[in-house]
Design a protein around this motif. Structure first.
Motif, PDB file in Angstrom:
ATOM      1  N   LYS A  39     -17.369 -14.849  -0.799  1.00 34.83           N
ATOM      2  CA  LYS A  39     -16.344 -14.561  -1.616  1.00 34.83           C
ATOM      3  C   LYS A  39     -15.231 -13.420  -1.131  1.00 34.83           C
ATOM      4  CE  LYS A  39     -18.186 -15.632  -5.979  1.00 34.83           C
ATOM      5  NZ  LYS A  39     -17.717 -15.710  -7.424  1.00 34.83           N
ATOM      6  N   TRP A  40     -14.015 -13.514  -1.356  1.00 41.99           N
ATOM      7  CA  TRP A  40     -13.185 -12.517  -0.906  1.00 41.99           C
ATOM      8  C   TRP A  40     -12.869 -11.395  -1.516  1.00 41.99           C
ATOM      9  CZ3 TRP A  40     -11.206 -14.078   3.451  1.00 41.99           C
ATOM     10  CH2 TRP A  40     -11.204 -15.202   4.185  1.00 41.99           C
ATOM     11  N   ILE A  41     -13.017 -10.447  -0.848  1.00 40.62           N
ATOM     12  CA  ILE A  41     -12.823  -9.069  -1.456  1.00 40.62           C
ATOM     13  C   ILE A  41     -11.651  -8.168  -1.266  1.00 40.62           C
ATOM     14  CG2 ILE A  41     -14.259  -6.901  -1.768  1.00 40.62           C
ATOM     15  CD1 ILE A  41     -16.491  -8.182  -0.796  1.00 40.62           C
ATOM     16  N   ALA A  42     -11.034  -7.927  -2.210  1.00 36.22           N
ATOM     17  CA  ALA A  42      -9.988  -7.038  -2.210  1.00 36.22           C
ATOM     18  C   ALA A  42     -10.064  -5.504  -2.677  1.00 36.22           C
ATOM     19  CB  ALA A  42      -8.451  -7.474  -3.195  1.00 36.22           C
ATOM     20  N   SER A  43      -9.583  -4.724  -1.522  1.00 37.16           N
ATOM     21  CA  SER A  43      -9.636  -3.050  -1.825  1.00 37.16           C
ATOM     22  C   SER A  43      -8.760  -2.512  -1.197  1.00 37.16           C
ATOM     23  CB  SER A  43     -11.068  -2.823  -1.286  1.00 37.16           C
ATOM     24  OG  SER A  43     -11.069  -2.904   0.255  1.00 37.16           O
ATOM     25  N   LEU A  44      -8.150  -1.309  -1.413  1.00 38.21           N
ATOM     26  CA  LEU A  44      -7.351  -0.643  -0.785  1.00 38.21           C
ATOM     27  C   LEU A  44      -7.546   0.849  -0.691  1.00 38.21           C
ATOM     28  CD1 LEU A  44      -5.056   0.949  -2.794  1.00 38.21           C
ATOM     29  CD2 LEU A  44      -4.173  -1.389  -2.910  1.00 38.21           C
ATOM     30  N   THR A  45      -7.141   1.836   0.025  1.00 35.74           N
ATOM     31  CA  THR A  45      -7.139   3.263   0.059  1.00 35.74           C
ATOM     32  C   THR A  45      -6.019   3.890  -0.074  1.00 35.74           C
ATOM     33  OG1 THR A  45      -9.433   2.770   1.463  1.00 35.74           O
ATOM     34  CG2 THR A  45      -8.426   5.245   1.185  1.00 35.74           C
ATOM     35  N   TYR A  46      -5.920   4.807  -0.997  1.00 35.31           N
ATOM     36  CA  TYR A  46      -4.804   5.500  -1.299  1.00 35.31           C
ATOM     37  C   TYR A  46      -5.001   7.126  -1.681  1.00 35.31           C
ATOM     38  CZ  TYR A  46      -0.327   7.021  -3.477  1.00 35.31           C
ATOM     39  OH  TYR A  46       0.554   7.502  -4.039  1.00 35.31           O
ATOM     40  N   LYS A  47      -4.400   8.049  -0.875  1.00 38.28           N
ATOM     41  CA  LYS A  47      -4.754   9.188  -0.954  1.00 38.28           C
ATOM     42  C   LYS A  47      -6.130   9.431  -0.920  1.00 38.28           C
ATOM     43  CE  LYS A  47      -0.224  10.334  -2.871  1.00 38.28           C
ATOM     44  NZ  LYS A  47       0.615  11.052  -4.061  1.00 38.28           N
ATOM     45  N   LYS A  48      -6.930   9.052   0.120  1.00 34.94           N
ATOM     46  CA  LYS A  48      -8.317   9.424   0.166  1.00 34.94           C
ATOM     47  C   LYS A  48      -9.214   8.832  -0.800  1.00 34.94           C
ATOM     48  CE  LYS A  48      -7.349  13.129   3.047  1.00 34.94           C
ATOM     49  NZ  LYS A  48      -7.736  14.748   3.230  1.00 34.94           N
ATOM     50  N   VAL A  49      -8.703   7.941  -1.801  1.00 31.62           N
ATOM     51  CA  VAL A  49      -9.432   7.213  -2.903  1.00 31.62           C
ATOM     52  C   VAL A  49      -9.313   5.694  -2.616  1.00 31.62           C
ATOM     53  CG1 VAL A  49      -9.575   6.915  -5.597  1.00 31.62           C
ATOM     54  CG2 VAL A  49      -8.656   8.920  -4.560  1.00 31.62           C
TER      55      VAL A  49
END
Length: 161
Positions: free
Chosen positions: A124-134
């Motif tokens: 499956k395709w997984i989406a994630s991002l990191t913003y201000k260390k979160v």
């Protein structure tokens, strides 16, 4: 970001040695009192650099910034169009490390053509991002495009991402 600290005499030397033409071309002063286009080389990361009389080298985008604004930035310099060879002052902006990372292109070794999307172990395709260390986990998707849309939506919610 390169760790670049110059003494005042080195900054003065840079101002005497280099200047920008009205078209934005980096020029170097030679002993015969002529200004000629500077000879550039490329770093392994794809940035252009130039040597100066103290046998040191400096990346061109940092030098262009210095020549235009008179000082080096406190943060990082981002190439707005992601072209590391386009060092026009209109293509450069000062950003935080987090903002600079957010403007990266997708990893060239990635199976996905979208930033923030990767193929998980279960197919499956997984989406994630990191913003201000979160780190934000956005879910698993059957479709790569759906994962990319989830990434884009979250990036819009975070506004200055």
């Amino acid at each position: 970001m390169e760790d670049f600290k110059l003494k005042l005499r080195d900054e003065s030397l840079l101002k005497r040695t280099f200047k920008l033409s009205p078209e934005g071309v980096l020029l170097r002063f030679f002993r015969n009192k002529n200004w000629k286009p500077a000879t550039l080389s490329e770093t392994t990361g794809g940035y252009l650099r130039v040597g100066y009389p103290t046998r040191q080298q400096i990346t061109v985008h940092r030098l262009v910034w210095f020549l235009h604004y008179g000082s080096f930035p406190k943060g990082e310099i981002d190439h707005i169009d992601n072209d590391r060879k386009n060092n026009q002052i209109t293509n450069l902006r000062e950003v935080s490390k987090s903002q600079n990372q957010a403007n990266r292109l997708p990893n060239k070794n990635s199976l996905s053509k979208y930033k923030g999307v990767y193929l998980g172990a279960r197919g499956k395709w997984i989406a994630s991002l990191t913003y201000k260390k979160v780190r934000y986990y956005l879910g698993q998707f059957n479709c790569e495009t759906a994962a990319a849309l989830a990434y884009n939506e979250k990036a819009k919610q975070l506004k200055d991402f």
